[in-house]
Design a protein around this motif. Structure first.
Motif, PDB file in Angstrom:
ATOM      1  N   ILE A   1       0.840  -1.200   0.000  1.00 19.82           N
ATOM      2  CA  ILE A   1       0.000   0.000   0.000  1.00 19.82           C
ATOM      3  C   ILE A   1       0.872   1.246   0.000  1.00 19.82           C
ATOM      4  CG2 ILE A   1      -1.671   1.332   1.352  1.00 19.82           C
ATOM      5  CD1 ILE A   1      -2.772  -1.443   2.295  1.00 19.82           C
ATOM      6  N   ALA A   2       1.917   1.244   0.837  1.00 16.87           N
ATOM      7  CA  ALA A   2       2.826   2.394   0.879  1.00 16.87           C
ATOM      8  C   ALA A   2       3.417   2.670  -0.507  1.00 16.87           C
ATOM      9  CB  ALA A   2       3.940   2.139   1.889  1.00 16.87           C
TER      10      ALA A   2
ATOM     11  N   SER B   1       2.197   1.791  -3.389  1.00 15.72           N
ATOM     12  CA  SER B   1       1.141   2.229  -4.309  1.00 15.72           C
ATOM     13  C   SER B   1       0.779   3.697  -4.091  1.00 15.72           C
ATOM     14  CB  SER B   1      -0.109   1.363  -4.152  1.00 15.72           C
ATOM     15  OG  SER B   1      -0.805   1.679  -2.945  1.00 15.72           O
ATOM     16  N   ARG B   2       1.095   4.218  -2.913  1.00 13.22           N
ATOM     17  CA  ARG B   2       0.837   5.627  -2.598  1.00 13.22           C
ATOM     18  C   ARG B   2       2.026   6.524  -2.959  1.00 13.22           C
ATOM     19  NH1 ARG B   2      -3.074   6.083   1.572  1.00 13.22           N
ATOM     20  NH2 ARG B   2      -4.760   4.624   1.095  1.00 13.22           N
ATOM     21  N   GLY B   3       2.998   5.959  -3.635  1.00 17.59           N
ATOM     22  CA  GLY B   3       4.122   6.765  -4.097  1.00 17.59           C
ATOM     23  C   GLY B   3       5.328   6.749  -3.180  1.00 17.59           C
ATOM     24  N   LYS B   4       5.298   5.947  -2.113  1.00 15.27           N
ATOM     25  CA  LYS B   4       6.429   5.875  -1.190  1.00 15.27           C
ATOM     26  C   LYS B   4       7.451   4.859  -1.692  1.00 15.27           C
ATOM     27  CE  LYS B   4       4.382   8.524   1.927  1.00 15.27           C
ATOM     28  NZ  LYS B   4       4.890   9.887   2.235  1.00 15.27           N
TER      29      LYS B   4
ATOM     30  N   THR C   1       9.606   2.104  -0.971  1.00 17.98           N
ATOM     31  CA  THR C   1       9.374   1.198   0.155  1.00 17.98           C
ATOM     32  C   THR C   1      10.275  -0.023   0.080  1.00 17.98           C
ATOM     33  OG1 THR C   1       7.055   1.917   0.144  1.00 17.98           O
ATOM     34  CG2 THR C   1       7.589  -0.052   1.434  1.00 17.98           C
TER      35      THR C   1
ATOM     36  N   ILE D   1      -3.983  -5.466  -2.280  1.00 19.71           N
ATOM     37  CA  ILE D   1      -4.276  -4.262  -3.059  1.00 19.71           C
ATOM     38  C   ILE D   1      -4.035  -4.481  -4.550  1.00 19.71           C
ATOM     39  CG2 ILE D   1      -1.973  -3.229  -2.871  1.00 19.71           C
ATOM     40  CD1 ILE D   1      -3.416  -0.520  -2.472  1.00 19.71           C
TER      41      ILE D   1
ATOM     42  N   THR E   1      -5.901  -1.110   3.923  1.00 18.54           N
ATOM     43  CA  THR E   1      -5.759   0.304   3.565  1.00 18.54           C
ATOM     44  C   THR E   1      -6.147   1.196   4.741  1.00 18.54           C
ATOM     45  OG1 THR E   1      -6.198  -0.183   1.235  1.00 18.54           O
ATOM     46  CG2 THR E   1      -6.505   2.083   1.952  1.00 18.54           C
TER      47      THR E   1
ATOM     48  N   TYR F   1      -3.321   1.108   7.216  1.00 22.03           N
ATOM     49  CA  TYR F   1      -2.210   1.950   6.756  1.00 22.03           C
ATOM     50  C   TYR F   1      -2.524   3.427   6.975  1.00 22.03           C
ATOM     51  CZ  TYR F   1       1.074   4.289   3.655  1.00 22.03           C
ATOM     52  OH  TYR F   1       2.019   5.139   3.149  1.00 22.03           O
ATOM     53  N   ASP F   2      -3.720   3.825   6.599  1.00 20.48           N
ATOM     54  CA  ASP F   2      -4.095   5.231   6.755  1.00 20.48           C
ATOM     55  C   ASP F   2      -4.115   5.654   8.216  1.00 20.48           C
ATOM     56  OD1 ASP F   2      -4.344   5.635   4.029  1.00 20.48           O
ATOM     57  OD2 ASP F   2      -6.493   5.227   3.990  1.00 20.48           O
TER      58      ASP F   2
ATOM     59  N   GLN G   1      -0.557   6.243   9.299  1.00 25.05           N
ATOM     60  CA  GLN G   1      -0.055   7.512   8.767  1.00 25.05           C
ATOM     61  C   GLN G   1      -0.664   8.698   9.515  1.00 25.05           C
ATOM     62  OE1 GLN G   1       2.596   6.184   7.326  1.00 25.05           O
ATOM     63  NE2 GLN G   1       2.452   7.780   5.770  1.00 25.05           N
TER      64      GLN G   1
END
Length: 260
Positions: free
Chosen positions: A24-25, A27-30, A32, A234, A247, A250-251, A254
């Protein structure tokens, strides 16, 4: 941010949680990285599939070179492998980690993982560390290298009994070796909301003031398909209930980090 996923009890979903949060991280642009310290290599196989069986350079090789007298060691990045998923890499496990553990412990190489991750710090935004189901050299190395600790918990009495000693062990290691380490929370895994026992155990843990995260992960046979196809939820089925729960977890992590 370096997170270690740790529980001395086996079968609580450490590798599943590690890889799904990491996916997930990414996929969010991190950028990783997953670090697989378990000789069983579940995270390695989850993210690499069949390619995990033919790796030439692994964490075992990285640790092994610390035992040898060499003027120039290979850099940590040379042991990192790409996964099929964009922005997601892995420092893979190997069975040889088991054989190396005694030598590494006797030579007090407990800080070598932290040193390697420090070397890679500019390359990654987030690091997730999977650990074996024991308090041993590798789990201590991970707890020393990490900033946050996530504790997977399946709702039975055996897990509950083990939880208290686990929390004591993490607190002791924090005091002795890593003052930056924080217990980020207890992740309730394989939760069955209609069953009375899980509901009661979670409620009692909350009443005791333990840091139980409010994003629970459901029991689902879909996760077996995810393992078999070497695709985190995901990527396998983003609309599935369990994918949405990962998700949400994860959120929430964060959000807690931003609030801190």
């Amino acid at each position: 941010m370096r997170r270690v996923v740790f529980n001395q009890k086996g079968g609580v979903g450490k590798s599943t949680i590690t890889c799904n949060l990491a996916a997930i991280a990414a996929s969010r642009g991190k950028r990783t990285l997953v670090v697989d310290l378990d000789p069983q290599g579940n995270s390695t196989h989850y993210l690499l599939g069949k390619a995990a069986d033919t790796l030439e350079k692994t964490l075992a090789d990285m640790f092994d070179q610390t035992l040898r007298l060499r003027l120039l060691n290979d850099r940590a990045e040379s042991y990192v492998h790409n996964t099929p998923f964009e922005r997601l890499d892995i420092l893979p496990s190997a069975p040889a980690l088991e054989e190396l553990m005694g030598k590494l412990e006797s030579r007090y190489k407990i800080y070598k993982l932290r040193d390697a991750l420090d070397e890679l710090a500019d390359d990654y935004d987030m690091v997730f560390i999977d650990t074996p189901p024991a308090l041993n050299f590798y789990t201590r190395s991970a707890l020393i290298a990490a900033q946050r600790c996530l504790i997977p918990f399946d709702c039975d009495d055996f897990s509950r009994r083990a939880l208290y000693s686990l929390l004591e062990n993490v607190t002791e290691l924090k005091a002795d070796h890593n003052e930056d380490l924080e217990i980020e929370g207890i992740v309730v895994n394989q939760f069955q909301p209609r069953a009375a026992l899980p509901q009661r155990i979670v409620q009692e843990l909350q009443q005791e003031g333990l840091p139980v995260l409010t994003s629970f992960l459901s029991a689902s046979v879909k996760i077996r398909e995810s393992h078999e196809q070497a695709k985190p939820m995901i990527h396998l089925d983003p609309g599935h209930k369990l994918a949405k729960e990962f998700t949400a977890l994860y959120d929430s992590l964060q959000g807690r980090r931003a609030a801190a």
